[in-house]
Design a protein around this motif. Structure first.
Motif, mmCIF file in Angstrom:
data_model
loop_
_atom_site.group_PDB
_atom_site.id
_atom_site.type_symbol
_atom_site.label_atom_id
_atom_site.label_comp_id
_atom_site.label_asym_id
_atom_site.label_seq_id
_atom_site.Cartn_x
_atom_site.Cartn_y
_atom_site.Cartn_z
ATOM 1 N N GLU A 77 -14.283 -11.700 -11.263
ATOM 2 C CA GLU A 77 -14.018 -10.329 -11.688
ATOM 3 C C GLU A 77 -14.155 -9.347 -10.520
ATOM 4 O O GLU A 77 -14.976 -9.540 -9.628
ATOM 5 C CB GLU A 77 -14.979 -9.909 -12.800
ATOM 6 N N TYR A 111 -6.651 -12.707 -11.094
ATOM 7 C CA TYR A 111 -8.015 -13.224 -11.014
ATOM 8 C C TYR A 111 -8.460 -13.623 -12.418
ATOM 9 O O TYR A 111 -7.726 -13.420 -13.393
ATOM 10 C CB TYR A 111 -8.968 -12.208 -10.389
ATOM 11 N N PHE A 112 -9.630 -14.213 -12.521
ATOM 12 C CA PHE A 112 -10.217 -14.517 -13.823
ATOM 13 C C PHE A 112 -10.876 -13.238 -14.342
ATOM 14 O O PHE A 112 -11.983 -12.890 -13.944
ATOM 15 C CB PHE A 112 -11.256 -15.636 -13.716
ATOM 16 N N ALA A 113 -10.182 -12.547 -15.233
ATOM 17 C CA ALA A 113 -10.659 -11.242 -15.694
ATOM 18 C C ALA A 113 -11.707 -11.356 -16.796
ATOM 19 O O ALA A 113 -12.498 -10.432 -16.999
ATOM 20 C CB ALA A 113 -9.486 -10.409 -16.195
ATOM 21 N N HIS A 114 -11.705 -12.451 -17.533
ATOM 22 C CA HIS A 114 -12.648 -12.657 -18.638
ATOM 23 C C HIS A 114 -12.654 -11.464 -19.601
ATOM 24 O O HIS A 114 -13.687 -10.858 -19.869
ATOM 25 C CB HIS A 114 -14.061 -12.926 -18.101
ATOM 26 N N ASN A 132 -16.655 -6.631 -19.291
ATOM 27 C CA ASN A 132 -15.438 -6.480 -18.507
ATOM 28 C C ASN A 132 -14.460 -5.457 -19.078
ATOM 29 O O ASN A 132 -13.366 -5.279 -18.532
ATOM 30 C CB ASN A 132 -14.757 -7.847 -18.362
ATOM 31 N N LEU A 134 -2.116 -6.841 -14.434
ATOM 32 C CA LEU A 134 -3.166 -7.858 -14.431
ATOM 33 C C LEU A 134 -2.585 -9.165 -14.926
ATOM 34 O O LEU A 134 -2.128 -9.254 -16.075
ATOM 35 C CB LEU A 134 -4.346 -7.449 -15.315
ATOM 36 N N ASP A 171 -3.864 -12.894 -15.561
ATOM 37 C CA ASP A 171 -5.133 -13.618 -15.711
ATOM 38 C C ASP A 171 -4.872 -15.122 -15.605
ATOM 39 O O ASP A 171 -4.115 -15.695 -16.393
ATOM 40 C CB ASP A 171 -5.748 -13.288 -17.078
ATOM 41 N N TYR A 172 -5.520 -15.772 -14.625
ATOM 42 C CA TYR A 172 -5.327 -17.209 -14.446
ATOM 43 C C TYR A 172 -5.584 -17.991 -15.736
ATOM 44 O O TYR A 172 -4.947 -19.016 -15.990
ATOM 45 C CB TYR A 172 -6.288 -17.753 -13.386
ATOM 46 N N GLU A 173 -6.544 -17.501 -16.509
ATOM 47 C CA GLU A 173 -6.928 -18.221 -17.727
ATOM 48 C C GLU A 173 -5.774 -18.344 -18.708
ATOM 49 O O GLU A 173 -5.762 -19.228 -19.561
ATOM 50 C CB GLU A 173 -8.120 -17.512 -18.388
#
Length: 438
Positions: free
Chosen positions: A78, A92-95, A103, A117, A119-121
């Motif tokens: 984050e 990025y991994f924003a969670h 977050n 944004l 998000d890799y996830e």
């Protein structure tokens, strides 16, 4: 013919933790992207990254102090709200997809600044299977730490075991450095067996995805027999080897209405129709490794009252490696996170209090929430290799156009949570988490 226009891609210096040495793209992949695609990279100088600045320079990237000139910025963990910049595209991994309160300030700031944004996830295929992840290495590091914790706990109990020779994952830094010690432990078990006080030694793995697969890859370096969950009561008490049991959804939950059988798709779509059914298995386990996805819609694996019931006596369960590390999540014992150099605590079921280390009544809990950073090179190489195919299209996308016309591949479109300062349709449910507290 001239190549399409492209954007300078920045790799940020991680600043969430002193332990974080991972990178989203490693020098070898940047070298290939520069040579084969003509892309341009700027890498923010970092003293902690597992790859040296000079390696990136040799790969064709610029090493810089700031990423102000980069319209696209890639990281791992984050990014603090104060460090976000207007009109940038962030990966990025924003969670944030569970509405995680910690977050939401960053998500609000991305919206205010008119950012994108990705998000890799949420980089998934059309069957919702993740394509870019660190989970396998979280499982590997988590299993290394769990085996170390088992050896430490047994020593505290006055029980000598082969596991006492193991070290935490960060002390190895890679799977290859861990292998010789694992081989020695395996040899000791084959030659001398296991202490009688811990037989049968049963390791349970909750889940079977990437996290669990990584943990099992480390565990499988030991001598073991695999059993099914329903076979646990029949494991020979004096068995002189390790046992492995893997739990799937049908072992962890059951329908509340028993007139119909378990249905996996129904469970995913209507988890309220199911209750936890995991506790009867727990009595047989010495070690539990948790690798499941969980959010508040789903039943907990083990509740606080169940922990209290289990530890009224002297249960077999010594160590819980909570690799998924959801605080107040599927396991009531995970009440806080830990650091790699102090990765475990003992959870007291009677009070809910925790004490760092392996001493005390209750399970030893591993709760490091960024385990892959303990294997930074291995994890980064694996992650970068998965991410690299998406980078050329990202660099050449027209991010001023509507998302569906931007040129981003479908996998990155699906992963776009914020586009040009607005939540994209699949993620508009997050609006309710963004409302200011009353």
């Amino acid at each position: 013919m001239a190549k399409p226009s492209k954007s300078l891609i920045g790799i940020r210096s991680e600043d969430k933790s002193r332990w974080e040495g991972r990178a989203p793209l490693v020098p070898d992949d940047i070298r290939a992207l520069v040579a084969e695609e003509g892309l341009e990279f700027a890498v923010q100088s970092s003293p902690n990254r597992a790859f040296r600045n000079e390696e990136y320079q040799a790969a064709g990237a610029r090493v810089v102090q700031t990423l102000d000139d980069c319209p696209i910025i890639m990281g791992v963990k984050e990014i603090p709200p104060a460090k976000l910049q207007a009109k940038k595209t962030y990966l990025y991994f924003a969670h944030v997809i569970k509405g995680q309160p910690a977050n939401m300030p960053a998500l609000r700031r991305l919206l205010e600044l008119g950012c994108n944004l990705i998000d890799y996830e949420r980089i998934v295929d059309d069957q919702n299977r993740r394509l870019v992840f660190f989970g396998r290495y979280a499982g590997m590091a988590g299993m290394m730490d769990t085996l170390w914790a088992l050896g430490q706990r047994l020593q505290w109990e006055g029980i000598d075991s082969p596991f006492a020779r193991l070290r935490p994952a960060y002390r190895y830094g890679s799977l290859e450095r861990f292998r010789p010690d694992a081989a020695t432990v395996a040899q000791e078990i084959r030659r001398g067996g296991l202490p009688e006080a811990i037989r049968p030694l049963i390791f349970g793995f909750a889940g079977y995805g990437h996290v669990s697969q990584g943990a099992q890859a480390v565990f499988d370096l030991l001598p073991f027999q695999e059993v099914k969950p329903e076979e646990l009561p029949t494991v020979p008490p004096a068995a002189d080897t390790c046992f492995k049991v893997v739990f799937r959804e049908e072992h962890m939950v059951a329908r509340i209405d028993t007139s119909r059988p378990f249905d996996l798709q129904e469970y995913y779509q209507h988890p309220e129709r199911y209750r936890s059914a995991f506790f009867p298995y727990v009595h047989h386990l010495t070690v539990l490794v948790n690798g499941i996805y969980w959010d508040q819609r789903y039943p907990r694996l083990i509740t606080r009252s169940q922990f209290q019931e289990l530890y009224r006596d002297r249960p077999r369960l010594r160590v819980i490696g909570d690799v998924t590390c959801d605080v107040d999540g599927s396991l009531a014992c995970t009440t806080r996170t830990t650091e790699p150099d102090s990765p475990v605590y003992v959870y007291d079921p009677a009070t809910g209090e925790v004490r760092l280390g392996v001493a005390g009544h209750g399970p030893v809990v591993l709760a490091v929430d960024f385990l892959p950073c303990e294997l930074p090179v291995d994890a980064s190489v694996y992650f970068s290799r998965s991410l690299r195919p998406f980078i050329p299209a990202l660099a050449r996308a027209n991010l001023a156009a509507p998302l569906e016309e931007s040129g981003l591949p479908p996998e990155l479109q699906r992963a776009t949570i914020v586009y040009r300062g607005s939540l994209t349709p699949p993620y508009r449910y997050l609006e309710r988490y963004l409302q200011p507290e009353k």
